[in-house]
Design an enzyme around this catalytic site. Sequence first.
Site, PDB file in Angstrom:
ATOM      1  N   ARG A   1      49.806  54.686  33.842  1.00 20.42           N
ATOM      2  CA  ARG A   1      50.466  53.382  33.705  1.00 20.42           C
ATOM      3  C   ARG A   1      51.298  53.270  32.439  1.00 20.42           C
ATOM      4  O   ARG A   1      52.037  52.288  32.277  1.00 20.42           O
ATOM      5  CB  ARG A   1      49.434  52.240  33.776  1.00 20.42           C
TER       6      ARG A   1
ATOM      7  N   HIS B   1      45.468  48.974  40.780  1.00 20.74           N
ATOM      8  CA  HIS B   1      44.830  47.826  40.134  1.00 20.74           C
ATOM      9  C   HIS B   1      45.620  46.543  40.426  1.00 20.74           C
ATOM     10  O   HIS B   1      46.107  45.869  39.528  1.00 20.74           O
ATOM     11  CB  HIS B   1      44.796  48.124  38.633  1.00 20.74           C
TER      12      HIS B   1
ATOM     13  N   GLU C   1      41.392  45.684  43.916  1.00 21.30           N
ATOM     14  CA  GLU C   1      41.876  47.038  43.681  1.00 21.30           C
ATOM     15  C   GLU C   1      41.243  47.996  44.682  1.00 21.30           C
ATOM     16  O   GLU C   1      40.131  47.764  45.151  1.00 21.30           O
ATOM     17  CB  GLU C   1      41.486  47.456  42.259  1.00 21.30           C
TER      18      GLU C   1
HETATM   19  O1  TA6 Z   1      39.504  46.745  37.105  1.00 19.75           O
HETATM   20  C1  TA6 Z   1      38.772  45.933  36.315  1.00 19.75           C
HETATM   21  C2  TA6 Z   1      38.825  46.432  34.881  1.00 19.75           C
HETATM   22  O2  TA6 Z   1      38.393  47.743  34.805  1.00 19.75           O
HETATM   23  C3  TA6 Z   1      38.042  45.479  33.988  1.00 19.75           C
HETATM   24  O3  TA6 Z   1      36.899  46.085  33.477  1.00 19.75           O
HETATM   25  C4  TA6 Z   1      39.039  45.046  32.931  1.00 19.75           C
HETATM   26  O4  TA6 Z   1      38.933  45.746  31.792  1.00 19.75           O
HETATM   27  C5  TA6 Z   1      40.357  45.254  33.649  1.00 19.75           C
HETATM   28  O5  TA6 Z   1      40.186  46.395  34.412  1.00 19.75           O
HETATM   29  C6  TA6 Z   1      41.602  45.280  32.818  1.00 19.75           C
HETATM   30  O6  TA6 Z   1      41.724  46.431  32.092  1.00 19.75           O
HETATM   31  P1  TA6 Z   1      42.913  46.566  31.021  1.00 19.75           P
HETATM   32  O7  TA6 Z   1      42.735  47.912  30.398  1.00 19.75           O
HETATM   33  O8  TA6 Z   1      44.212  46.474  31.791  1.00 19.75           O
HETATM   34  O9  TA6 Z   1      42.764  45.434  30.059  1.00 19.75           O
END
Ligand code: TA6
Length: 275
Positions: free
Chosen positions: A77, A146, A247
């Site tokens: 990403r 995501h 996701e």
């Molecule tokens: O997918 C859920 C997750 O893994 C949460 O634990 C939270 O941290 C979210 O992703 C967002 O992650 P980021 O690194 O984009 O802040």
Amino acid sequence: MTLDAPRLVHAGRSVAEIYDYGAHLWRWELDGEAVLWTIRQTSTEHGKPLRGGVPICWPWFGPGRSGDLTPAHGFARISDWTLTEMVESSNTTALTYTLRPVDAPQALPGCDWLVTYEVSVGDSLQLTLTVSNVGEVAFSYELALHTYLAVGDVRHVSVAGLDGAAYLDKVTGRRERQTGDVTITAETDRVYDRSGEVLVSDPERGRRTRISTQGAANTVVWNPWIAKSRAMPDFGDDEWTGMLCIEAGNVLENAVPLGPGDSRSLSYAVEVAVP
Ligand code: TA6
């Protein structure tokens, strides 16, 4: 370094924006209404992840299975992908991106791989990500698309299709089993051992969003709620009510082993229905 502007795509009833950075589908609107959620004020700085749309988490998810990997959610990403093809037809536009070790040298050092990502926008959305091991060395990876869905009010949304599924509750650390539809009443961060199809009902917006996946073992459901939203520097304090992440991926014990010459695809489709 500031990011290049996203590509603007018009296709049938759809308008979309996609960054080459992260091959990040940022905006998708159907009939003028946002289906994907994006943060009000996003960073456009190279090296920082974008919050909203569909970030690609690869080759690990979160801190990885060892719990100590950085950056969170891997390199895909925050890397520059190459647009290799863009095909426009009357109602659909399909974009194909690739990522190679030269684009993300820290991802899976010593391995030779190719990631291909197809984004097809039209009256529905179709995402297909394929990882190929084009080298001699086997490797394994985690992957998640995501997706941030835009919702009217997350407190009134329900998600059907996960009834009876086991899940890891990342807020409590406990393993649980889902009963009935998923509703959001607090910080929610769950990794379900099920994928395939879920239906998101959004009474505020008067719509239902069907998500169908293939090649994924997990569904992740995330909403940061109040305190976590406040704790995240790149997240508006009140923005949690308007988003829900649904996701699809292969994470934790479902990480994918890929031998030399092997490939593995995951697909994620979104259809919006007005009941
Ligand atoms: O997918 C859920 C997750 O893994 C949460 O634990 C939270 O941290 C979210 O992703 C967002 O992650 P980021 O690194 O984009 O802040």
